[in-house]
Design an enzyme around this catalytic site. Structure first.
Site: not given
Length: 864
Positions: A105, A502
């Site tokens: 680059e 329960s």
């Protein structure tokens, strides 16, 4: 002659003056043009420089980075990210990787002032020649474009880019700029930055990359989609080789490394030549998804902070226990599902046109939404259907010469098909069960380690959840919110609100113990009628029978509904409601008597947390799935454990050892917690969970079963001094689960399977005796105090607050719950037989109860 020479000289002088005048004229115009050009250019730059973004903000830039979740053992469990980025400081990026990107680059990066004039001139010359236009942007310019400007291709943006690049170079170091670039650049496959890309393409760290791999990554910023490692492999290799050549010419690799790299193939995760690092992670499950949900509420930045903040999350999960929880729950859900004998059809279907060759069906099968998170289960597609079998193609399993088959005999558990137009009775041919293109789940059946056959499996219609946590710290050790997360992400441990039945009764008994009851208090098990809303409510026991007076312990061990209702009526539902709210079962519980039997709705998450407080002696504990959260810089932003420590900062310990204190609030009397734990041990050892839990584990575990009306919800919750765990099972749309579907039979085995693993490193089961208490032996059938040397099946040791214990031969208080009873009611019954005895009523009076009560004696104030 002289005259001619003079004239020639004059002409020469005149020509020279003309030339000088022209040159002067040209110079003047050039100078003027240059000045004007500079002024115009300066004006343009001044004009565009006025409203540019502040480049100094880049010094405080914090990129959106992925967050990782680690298990309690430090293993990566999951990752959350919107942009897959792992921030890496520039000094931790290897020179090889930096050299690859600089070569590709901006090889003059460390020399230019932010823009590369030579590169710009070269680009213009190429454009003038009609050659392919090359980019002239430096890395600095790309950083300005990516961070501060939009991506439009225009002269305006290039001018702004140049201005910002020069400014940035004056305030940021070259390494700072390169660090921003290498962590921000998009490199395809939702990967941002070089570290994430190295994992995405090669499943490697940056240090592990070869020159060829580093060069390939450096080739990507130009146009990632143009260099896909599979679809555009030729272009990708060509661009990679160009970068390698640049790396060699710039001195980043040797000639030998260059030759080796050029000759190497491009092997990536995408081509299937490398195992993905994501594949090494466990599948996302209910636990990590719940972490996402809960942290989204706790973090200041919400869920967005989790997905972008680069957080390190240390989860509480124990991988071994999590696997045990998932296995136990799945086994029971599948067992129940197969007992129903209903085949629900394939999990997906594939078009027949894609099944013409192996490549076609494998691609189509891989794209199907069949769950892949059930251990041992594999997706398969039906390729051919015969009379008694179907040939299948199995994901990840190579075809052999004979092929793979599902036989009709393997599906003998199916008694009915419920799947659209193929619904019917028991299948008699493979064609009645399978169709070409059906995607089904299969499991390899082995005997003695040898493969026997492939077996059909299906995701059960019934669902459930399981959760386990540390009773002291609140750390959730395991959570399974359903059969398969990939099949259904709905977490039934935290999101499903169901009636606990329960399993809610311990809160009633805890409130009673705090209100003057003892485990030996006598409560009448007799019919009850309650008028509510103009209607009569007649609760019954599960057996539809009643058993007369019995100690409080028996009420919870045998899950007696009528005893529970009388207790709740006696102490008042306001106390029960306050107790349930204090322990976090409900936020605002209505004071309805039916809630004493678990008619309200709550979650497994809340129930297990409340049971944990029974197990830890009554201290407030907050369940958590997360131990600690650290930000990207390692700072702790959340810590669950709030215990303090004196002396823990010392480098050496001399004399006094560090002291840790727990600020947890006491929400239940320790005596009540001890008594309740003891009573609930009876549920497991000889009560409703004896056969499925107690007989298997053989250790002192406290617990309670729960089954709602019409068997729509089944529960079991249990605890020890170290761990609390619970199970819920039911259809997502509540409906009757059939005869035999109880909390003990459905959830009890799940709890037992899990605890067999969890108990391996459990340690002691001893509970400290609360102060100012005494142990007394009691007849568990009558509540009568026995001598200290008494022994036998009927003898149980109960804890009493000092001064509340009955005298030898005496009984506890007698409670009718506010419902009138005849005076000739027997005091107790050993199961169903009875005998007379003397009772001490709650007001202190004594009365003798006859052995043969009248019918009216057993009525509830004559209302029943």
């Amino acid at each position: 002659m002289t005259h001619l020479l003079r004239r020639a000289g004059n002409r020469a002088q005149s020509g020279a003056r003309g030339t000088l005048n022209f040159i002067g004229f040209l110079f003047s115009w050039l100078s003027l043009g240059l000045i004007m050009g500079v002024l115009v250019l300066g004006g343009i730059f001044y004009l565009y420089a006025r409203d540019l973004p502040d480049h100094q903000q880049l010094a405080q830039y914090e990129p959106a980075t992925l967050s990782r979740i680690y298990s309690a053992r430090g293993l990566i469990m999951d990752e959350f990210a919107r942009e897959r980025r792992i921030f890496t400081p520039i000094d931790e990026i290897p020179d090889l990787v930096k050299g690859a990107f600089l070569s590709a680059e901006d090889k003059n990066f460390y020399e230019h002032p932010g823009f590369d004039l030579r590169g710009m001139v070269a680009a213009m010359v190429q454009a003038a020649r009609g050659e392919t236009l090359r980019g002239a942007s430096t890395i600095t310019q790309q950083v300005m474009k990516n961070f501060l400007l939009d991506g439009e291709r225009s002269a305006t943006r290039k001018i702004k880019e140049l201005i910002l690049s020069v400014r940035a170079e004056s305030t940021l170091s070259k390494d700072d700029i390169l660090e921003l670039y290498m962590n921000e650049i998009f490199l395809g496959q939702n990967s941002y930055g070089v570290t994430a890309a190295a994992q995405t393409y090669f499943a490697k760290t940056l240090e592990e990359l070869t020159p060829a791999e580093a060069a390939y990554l450096a080739a990507m910023p130009k146009a990632p989609s143009n260099y896909h490692p599979v679809r555009e492999k030729e272009a990708a290799v060509s661009r990679r080789d160009f970068v390698l050549r640049e790396m060699f010419e710039n001195g980043y690799i040797t000639a030998e490394e260059f030759e080796d790299a050029i000759a190497s193939d491009l092997l990536t995760v995408q081509s299937g030549d490398v195992l993905s690092s994501r594949d090494a992670l466990p599948s996302r499950d209910y636990f990590t998804d719940e972490i996402r949900r809960q942290l989204g509420e706790k973090l200041e930045g919400g869920e967005d902070e989790l997905f972008t903040g680069g957080l390190t999350v240390r989860a509480t999960v124990d991988p071994e226990l999590q696997a045990a929880a998932a296995k136990a729950l799945r086994a029971r859900l599948e067992e129940y599902d197969r007992s129903r004998g209903v085949y629900l059809g394939p999990v997906a279907t594939i078009g027949a046109d894609t099944l013409t060759d192996e490549s076609g069906w494998r691609t189509a099968l891989a794209a199907s939404r069949a769950p892949r998170d059930v251990v041992g289960w594999i997706p398969a597609v039906v390729l051919e259907v015969g009379e008694s079998s179907a040939r299948i193609g199995i994901e990840g399993v190579e075809d052999d010469e004979d092929g793979h088959f599902l036989t009709l005999g393997d599906a003998d558990w199916i008694g009915r098909i419920r799947d659209g137009d193929r619904s019917g009775g028991k299948p008699t041919t493979a064609g009645a069960l399978y169709r070409v293109g059906d995607v089904v789940m299969v499991k390899a059946i082995t005997e003695g380690g040898e493969f026997q056959r492939w077996s059909l499996r299906q995701i059960p219609e019934i669902e459930g959840a399981f959760m386990a946590m540390d009773v002291t710290t609140g750390r959730v050790l395991a959570m399974q919110g359903g059969f398969s997360y990939q099949h259904s992400v709905f977490n039934r441990a935290t999101q499903a609100t169901r009636q606990p039945g329960s399993s809610f009764k311990p809160f009633v008994y805890a409130a009673a113990l705090d209100s003057g009851y003892t485990p030996a208090s006598i409560v009448v098990d007799a019919p009850v009628e309650v008028e509510s809303g103009g209607e009569i409510w007649r609760p019954t026991n599960s057996s539809n029978r009643f058993y007369g007076p019995a100690p409080l312990r028996t009420g919870i061990e045998q899950s007696r509904n009528l005893m529970t209702v009388r207790v709740a009526q006696d102490i008042g539902m306001d106390r029960v409601s306050a107790y349930a709210e204090r322990l976090g079962v409900y936020d605002d519980m209505p004071e309805y008597l039916s809630y004493a039997l678990g008619a309200g709705e709550t979650t497994l998450f809340k129930m297990v947390a409340a049971y944990a407080m029974f197990g830890n002696g009554g201290k407030r504990v907050e369940p958590t799935l997360v131990d600690r959260v650290q930000d990207r810089y390692g700072r702790t932003i959340y810590r669950h454990d709030q215990r303090g420590c004196r002396g823990c900062e010392a480098e050496e310990f001399a004399g006094e050892l560090p002291w840790i204190w727990d600020p947890a609030r006491q929400v239940m009397d320790p005596v009540t917690a001890y008594q309740l734990s003891s009573m609930m041990q009876g549920v497991v050892s000889r009560g409703t969970a004896a056969s499925t839990v107690g007989a298997r584990l053989g250790v002192p575990i406290s617990g309670k079963t729960g089954t709602t009306n019409d068997a729509k919800d089944a529960w079991f919750l249990g605890f020890t001094p170290r761990i609390a765990a619970g199970c819920y099972i039911g259809f997502d749309t509540p409906r009757n689960m059939g005869s035999g579907a109880y909390g003990g039979t459905l959830c009890g085995p799940v709890f037992a399977d899990f605890m067999e693993v969890a108990l391996k490193d459990h340690g002691s089961f001893e509970r400290p005796q609360p102060p100012n208490t005494v142990f007394v032996k009691i007849d568990r059938f009558t509540g009568q105090r026995l001598p200290d040397n008494a022994s036998g099946e009927q003898v149980v040791t109960e804890l009493f607050r000092r001064g509340e214990e009955p005298s030898v031969g005496g009984y506890g208080t007698f409670v009718d719950g506010g419902f009138a009873m005849g005076a000739d009611l027997p005091l107790f019954s050993r199961e169903e037989g009875g005998q007379s005895a003397q009772s001490v009523t709650r007001d202190g009076q004594r009365k003798v109860i006859r052995t043969s009560p009248s019918f009216g004696t057993l009525s509830s104030g004559g209302l029943y």
